[in-house]
Every structure is written in C-alpha cells, then in structure tokens.
Scaffold this active site. Sequence first.
Site, short mmCIF file in Angstrom:
data_model
loop_
_atom_site.label_atom_id
_atom_site.label_comp_id
_atom_site.label_asym_id
_atom_site.label_seq_id
_atom_site.Cartn_x
_atom_site.Cartn_y
_atom_site.Cartn_z
N TRP A 1 2.59 1.58 -3.39
CA TRP A 1 1.55 1.90 -4.38
C TRP A 1 1.20 3.38 -4.35
CZ3 TRP A 1 -3.59 3.61 -3.93
CH2 TRP A 1 -4.37 3.50 -5.08
N HIS A 2 1.16 3.97 -3.14
CA HIS A 2 0.82 5.38 -3.04
C HIS A 2 1.91 6.27 -3.62
CE1 HIS A 2 -2.51 4.36 -0.27
NE2 HIS A 2 -2.98 5.52 -0.63
N ASP A 3 3.16 5.96 -3.31
CA ASP A 3 4.26 6.77 -3.83
C ASP A 3 5.58 6.07 -3.49
OD1 ASP A 3 5.57 8.76 -5.14
OD2 ASP A 3 4.80 10.40 -3.89
N VAL B 1 0.84 -1.21 0.00
CA VAL B 1 0.00 0.00 0.00
C VAL B 1 0.87 1.26 0.00
CG1 VAL B 1 -1.62 1.36 1.40
CG2 VAL B 1 -2.00 -1.10 1.07
#
Length: 585
Positions: A471-473, A468
């Site tokens: 995936w966000h950055d 997660v």
Amino acid sequence: MQWDNIGSFLSLQALDSRLKPRSDNKRRQKMIMSAGRPLWNTVEFKFYYVAFLIVVPLMIKSAMSASNETSPNYYRFEGLLSPGWIFGRKVDNSDSQYRFFRDNLPLLIGLVVMHTSLKRVCLFAFKTTRNRFDLVFGLIFLIGAHGVSSLRIMAHLLTNYYIAKSLKRHPGYGRFFTWVYGISTLFINDNFRAYPFGNILPFLSPLDSSFKGIIARWDVFFNFTLLRMISFNMDFLARYSDVTGKEPTPSPPPCFEKPALSRSASSTTKLETICENGSNSILTDEHARLAAPHHIQDYSLANYLAYITYTPLFIAGPIITFNDYLYQTKHLLPTITRKGIIMYALRFLFCVLTMEVVLHYIYVVAVSKTKAWDNDTPFQISMIGLFNLNIVWLKLLIPWRLFRLWAMVDGIDVPENMIRCMNNNYSALAFWRSWHRSFNKWVLRYIYIPLGGSNNRILTTLAVFSFVAIWHDIELKLLLWGWLIVLFLIPEIFATQYFSKYQRKPWYRFVCGAGAVSNIWLMMIANLFGFCLGYDGTVKLIKDMFLTFDGIKFTVCANAALFIAVQVMFEQRESEKRQGINVKC
C-alpha cells in the site's frame, strides 16, 4: 488547579474522545485493580527526574552543535537552508513533503473556512442533506485537485462499486474480487498513472494536454481512496448478507433492543436507534457505529461517491469507515463540542509551533540530505537521526491533525492518527497501534480479524504488513521491510506471553525494561536506516558505537538513559490504567 488544566489539555481524552475510561463499570474496576501502586513520588522516580533534567538538554545541545553554524560541516548543508521568521534565523525547509504542506498552509486554512461556511449556508438556505453537499463539493474538489486525472480515479471508483453490486448475492466472491481489484489498482497506477488518453481512444487526445489539477501526482493520494473503496464494499456486502440472511447476523450493539429503519415523506433515509427504555439514542460507541443497521438503499452510488470524495479527509485521511461516516452525516455526535474543537485546535497550533522551532534551530534534515556528519561523535550522529525521526513524526502528525480538525468543525468525529509522542514508545507492537491509528483500526477490521486475528497471530500479522508495505509503495525493499517487521515482532510476542505470568513479581518491570530497551534500539536502527541516515550513516553509527572508546561510553550511557525513559513510560501507562484507560499502546 493550573496543573489540572494542563493535564486536561494534554490528556488522551482531550485528544480523542474514543480514548476515555471504559463505560463498563465492572471492566473499568478490574482494570483499575490490575494497575500497580503509584511510583511518581518514590525515591527511584525522583532520581529519574534528575536524569531527565540533565539528559534531555544534553540531547538538544548535541543535535544543535552537529547541525548549526558552529558545526565544521555547516558549509556543506547551508545551501539547503531558507530565510526564516524566528529571530532572524534560517529555517530547514528542505524536506519536500513538509515544504509542500508548510508553503500551502494558509491556502488550506482558507479552504477549511470556505468549505465549512459554504456548507452551513447551503444546509440552511437549500435544506439539502449533508451527504448531498459532500457529494457535489467533493466532486468539484476532486476535479480541482487532480484535473483530468479525476477521470482515472472515477474509473476505479465505478469499477469497484459495480464489483460489490453485481456480486452482492455472492458476498464471498464479492469480497475476493474487491481485494483482487483493489490491490491491482496499486500496480495499475504505478505503471499507467500517466498513460495517454489518446492511446485508449484517439478522440480523447485533447485530454492529454488539459488541466492536470493542483496535485498532478494523483496516484500518490489514491492509496487513501483505495481504503475507502474497500470499506464501502465490505460494509455493503456485510449489510446485504444480514438483510437477506446469506450469512449469520452478528449480535446487535449492546445499546439496541432493535433498530427501526424508516423512510420519511421526503424519501430521505432516517435511522433511529431504539434502546430498551424506548427513547432515541445516538450511538456514541464507535464499535456500534461500525455495524449500524443502515437501510440497504443507503448503500447507493451517490452516498458512495460522497464518502469517497469527502473533502476534509480526501487527501490523506484519517480514515473512517463507510458505516461510521454515513451514521455521522445523520447524527451529530455529542463528542463534537465547541470546547473540544478549541482544545484540539490549540494542540494543533502547539504542534505547528514546535515544528517551526525545531526547523529553525536544528537543521538535521539538511545534514542528512548532504551526509554532513564527518568527525561527529556517536552521540551527535545518534541525535541527528533521532531528531530526524521526530521531524518525520511531526510532518505526518500536523497534516493529519489539520484534516481531522477540519472534519470536526464540519461535524464528523474521526479517529486520531497519532496518540503517542514518537519518543514515548517501547514496544514494536504498540508503536504500530499508535502510529497512523485510523489505518491500524481499518486493517484490524478488514484484514486482521477476518483472517483469524489472534487465533493465527503470526500469519495474520504477516498478511497485514505485506498489505501495508504494498500500500505504501510498489517496491521489493518495502515488502522485505514489512516481513522484517514481522520477524522483529516474533521475539516480543513470545517474550510477552512467557513473562506475563510473572507480572506480579517485583523484578518484572525491570526485566520488561531491559527488553524494551532492546526493542527501542531495533526500531531506531531500522528507522534510521530507512528514513534518516541511510546505509552509510547507520553503518558509521554502529561502528563508532562498538569500536571506539567514545562510542562504547555513549552506548552504556544511552542504554541507561533509555532504561530510565522506559520506566517512566511504564508508569504513565499504569497511571492511565488507574483512571480506567488502556489504549494498548
């Protein structure tokens, strides 16, 4: 009757049909019996109602006094405000993400009307299939949105597709390389999102000065595309293994006696579900649709691209699995009704108007950007942070609800992303189940359960939050944030397991309330640090809370208020259990 109508309008089931009472009568009755007696009319809760009537207006008043014209710091953030439309007040439109959505909302609504109208006309006039229209319109939208960068996206899509197809006889390798390539795309895009085409092949140089699309930063929205890419590969590899017997076939959903797959004369795939009574039945259960036995030829390049580029959900979701999408393109679910769509549209409009009122009367985003909280009390600083978090919640909720509404009008029922108000959370575990819920369901299906689920809870949770975060950055601080979340979850996991044996004791909910208050402080401080006040503001808040008389007084009162709020949250969930509903958040 009016209260019943309001309750129905605000109910979980009106928000998402998946949140209805359990269909299994025995399990539903067991859940109802496990709920405690109603407390709404007790003396204790009447005291809580009085506290709400006093505290909530004070919270709003404090946020306004710290961020309005009456604030001595107003001159510092006034320049970030824009002309508004509510009673001549200015509006805080300084958040760049929400400003992009807010300014383009009329265009988005126009696109919704055009897309759904054109689709109905094409389906009627040309007798085409829904997924064929989705493919053509989706590719056109992809080019319009990202211009020449759509070639970069297509390169990723085709590579991912051929990983699954070329390794279908070795599903273990197929899954492994799907994940390796999928995660690699995040790093590739981060480093080479604007890599010149001319550096790849000289004759492609003209592309570098070509149309870049309405949304030039294609890589920002590619993360949602990645989730769909992985979903297709995993669903295809699982289905191919079932057909060829490479892996054990899971038990069919309880509705089935057997699935019948046939090809009509037009060669269009038709999926019929035959139940025990011999009648055709639509799979209303989401879990059954996740494993719907589609014909293996349905996992084609055309259906793959139609799913990936499905316009209503392309930009930011919500996320729906490939199996579920494909099933719904062939079957209109009974949950898609005119009344349900109108109710959902009204709730969307209510959220938009709520956001507008907040932005016109509470300028906390501008305050946070300029750090204009000099001489503010701990109560005021905490309200600046809290209302900032509410705005963050709303700025994500509103686009997601618009896109879900668009899909519903188009006949596709996808999961609701936000099922609890941000202020209606007391558990870190439950918070992550209700925040970006479709992503949470995706993570459960493709990461958490395959890695062992609750049998290896801490390690699987660590893997989930690592993905997660990445995936966000691609930032180390986000990866550390993901690991810290897991660290914060461990005490809650062990405390829940230890105290669960005492849940019938009269003191149990009060002990849980004290633990929940601690949880809320941890979640608030972490999010205030990351999204609102930053290091300076968070440190100032904590120092003022514990090192000044006003701060200590505020801390005591805040803990009491949070404890009361938590007891109301507990009772709301018990009330849902008495209706046979348990959404576990």
